[in-house]
Design an enzyme around this catalytic site. Structure first.
Site, PDB file in Angstrom:
ATOM      1  CD  GLU A  35      45.955  39.091  39.443  1.00 52.69           C
ATOM      2  OE1 GLU A  35      45.144  39.378  38.638  1.00 52.69           O
ATOM      3  OE2 GLU A  35      46.502  38.184  39.118  1.00 52.69           O
ATOM      4  CG  ASP A  38      40.764  44.652  35.975  1.00 56.98           C
ATOM      5  OD1 ASP A  38      41.236  45.171  36.930  1.00 56.98           O
ATOM      6  OD2 ASP A  38      40.190  43.662  35.832  1.00 56.98           O
ATOM      7  N   GLY A 123      35.963  31.485  45.690  1.00 56.84           N
ATOM      8  CA  GLY A 123      36.855  32.089  46.394  1.00 56.84           C
ATOM      9  C   GLY A 123      38.491  31.842  45.860  1.00 56.84           C
ATOM     10  CB  SER A 124      39.659  29.199  43.801  1.00 53.82           C
ATOM     11  OG  SER A 124      39.026  29.278  42.509  1.00 53.82           O
ATOM     12  N   GLY A 125      39.874  32.717  43.454  1.00 54.79           N
ATOM     13  CA  GLY A 125      40.678  33.613  42.624  1.00 54.79           C
ATOM     14  C   GLY A 125      40.641  33.244  41.083  1.00 54.79           C
ATOM     15  CB  SER A 127      36.751  34.879  37.472  1.00 57.09           C
ATOM     16  OG  SER A 127      37.793  35.723  37.917  1.00 57.09           O
ATOM     17  CB  SER A 128      33.231  30.939  40.517  1.00 52.16           C
ATOM     18  OG  SER A 128      33.450  31.454  41.935  1.00 52.16           O
ATOM     19  CB  SER A 129      31.684  36.141  40.696  1.00 57.12           C
ATOM     20  OG  SER A 129      33.210  36.645  40.877  1.00 57.12           O
ATOM     21  CG  ASP A 173      37.964  38.628  37.003  1.00 57.69           C
ATOM     22  OD1 ASP A 173      39.050  38.459  36.503  1.00 57.69           O
ATOM     23  OD2 ASP A 173      37.663  38.799  37.857  1.00 57.69           O
TER      24      ASP A 173
HETATM   25  C1  GLA Z   1      39.464  40.399  40.778  1.00 56.55           C
HETATM   26  C2  GLA Z   1      38.622  41.503  39.764  1.00 56.55           C
HETATM   27  C3  GLA Z   1      39.467  41.761  38.385  1.00 56.55           C
HETATM   28  C4  GLA Z   1      40.738  42.333  38.591  1.00 56.55           C
HETATM   29  C5  GLA Z   1      41.462  41.297  39.627  1.00 56.55           C
HETATM   30  C6  GLA Z   1      42.940  41.741  40.168  1.00 56.55           C
HETATM   31  O1  GLA Z   1      39.537  39.205  40.039  1.00 56.55           O
HETATM   32  O2  GLA Z   1      37.447  41.097  39.295  1.00 56.55           O
HETATM   33  O3  GLA Z   1      38.628  42.959  37.583  1.00 56.55           O
HETATM   34  O4  GLA Z   1      40.879  43.651  39.134  1.00 56.55           O
HETATM   35  O5  GLA Z   1      40.609  41.008  40.869  1.00 56.55           O
HETATM   36  O6  GLA Z   1      43.837  42.009  38.981  1.00 56.55           O
END
Ligand code: GLA
Length: 382
Positions: A35, A38, A123-125, A127-129, A173
């Site tokens: 985490e 990247d 917002g769930s982490g 990566s819907s974006s 993501d």
């Molecule tokens: C978000 C970012 C990713 C990555 C993570 C943390 O999801 O979009 O590029 O940096 O946080 O690992």
């Protein structure tokens, strides 16, 4: 993929437009470990899931583009001839950003119609974006025959996020969402964007996500601040990115940086090592070791990189106290979203039953478990 969602999006498109759309599924992602590595050119270990964004998209017969966010019941009209970031534009900026970044590369797109909706909570982490950006760039590439490679598409999605949304994200993501492989996590080298697929088979264990259902504000600026701190220290060390640093290198500049920044860059170097060690543990079928690395990752995210929050820490502490969970950590950028847990097969329900009332008691809100299936990346459905 969620058939109900697909039918809903197709129906809504037909109710609003006469053109025949193509349908795109673009998944969200999980990340086993690695985490905030990247954007330091390091290693990550994500996988695409069977939940994400479904977009119906067609060329427009008119001189206007229309975008409909189905879940939010919001509609936005614009022209591809004048695209710029909108203040407070939320989801609109992901779409405008992709259009703008395609144009920056010298490609021409015409006006289009899009209806999209999703089944991963914002917002769930998860990566819907990135899933939304990828669905748009993938759809426009098909419709306007741009001839972009998937590799080019993910960098367009990433630039949209940098320049229109204002988050200086890495490539994890967008990569995971676009290139995901069913049943596999991808050990991705973010410098070369070369990935090694690993079959996800945790033997006696399985993955469980638990959403805290919180997303604390300031997450975006905290993210950008951390990236800037990493780049500052890399510059001090005269290296391209922290991926090139060892712990011994960091000691050389320790007295030139604050203790907070030192802990942050130390975390990045250690987390990058953990991601690689995790792949070795998976090759050796050592799931206990993988679990230890995952707990170590959370510890660093909480205490060194400081991107966790009380809700996430609470869930991870409960996991540590359970004999059925061998690894747990916050997932994604932080300040909310999900924990990822490695739980004994058949014990996930019991763990959730134990955790949910305690979480409710402490924070006066629900947490939500998710079982995830690892799925293929962005693709056309029809
Ligand atoms: C978000 C970012 C990713 C990555 C993570 C943390 O999801 O979009 O590029 O940096 O946080 O690992």
């Amino acid at each position: 993929m969620n058939i109900e969602l697909k039918n809903k999006i197709a129906k809504e498109f037909a109710e609003n437009f006469t053109e025949e759309p193509i349908l795109i599924f673009s998944p969200g992602r999980i990340n086993v470990i690695g985490e905030h590595t990247d954007y330091n050119d390091g290693f990550v270990f994500p996988a695409a899931v069977d939940k994400g964004i479904i977009a119906a998209i067609s060329k427009s017969a008119h001189s206007v583009s229309v975008a409909i966010a189905s879940d939010l019941e919001e509609k936005y009209e614009f022209s591809v001839d004048s695209v710029s970031p909108l203040k407070g534009g939320n989801w609109r900026n992901y779409i405008l950003g992709v259009v703008g970044e395609i144009q920056k590369k010298g490609f021409k797109v015409g006006n289009f119609n899009i209806v999209f909706g999703g089944d991963i909570p914002n917002g769930s982490g998860m990566s819907s974006s990135a899933a939304l950006e990828n669905s748009v760039v993938f759809g426009l590439n098909e419709l306007f025959e741009l001839g972009l490679t998937k590799e080019e598409m993910i960098f367009i999605s990433q630039k949209a996020e940098h320049n229109y949304v204002g988050v200086n994200c890495g490539i994890m993501d967008q990569y995971a969402s676009m290139f995901g492989q069913k049943d596999h996590a991808l050990l991705l080298d973010c410098r070369t964007t070369v990935a090694t697929p690993f079959l996800i088979d945790f033997k006696d264990y399985e993955l469980l996500l638990i959403n805290t259902n919180v997303k604390h504000s300031l997450a975006d600026s905290a993210y950008n601040d951390r990236r800037a701190a990493c780049e500052k220290v890399a510059a001090l060390l005269n290296i391209k990115a922290l991926r090139d640093a060892t712990e011994a290198d960091l000691l050389k500049v320790k007295d030139q940086i604050s203790e907070e920044d030192y802990q942050k860059v130390l975390f990045v170097v250690q987390e990058n090592n953990r991601a690689q060690a995790a792949s070795e543990a998976m090759i050796a079928n050592d799931i206990e070791k993988l679990g230890e690395l995952i707990y170590g990752s959370h510890d660093g995210l909480q205490n060194q990189y400081k991107v966790s929050c009380d809700e996430l820490d609470f869930l991870v502490d409960l996991a540590k106290n359970s004999d059925d969970v061998i690894g747990a950590r916050m997932m994604g950028g932080g300040f909310g979203g999900c924990t990822i847990n490695i739980v004994k097969k058949g014990k996930a329900d019991a763990f959730v039953k134990k955790v949910a009332p305690l979480y409710k008691l402490k924070f006066n809100k629900e947490c939500s478990p998710y079982a995830v299936n690892i799925a293929d990346g962005t693709h056309k459905i029809v």
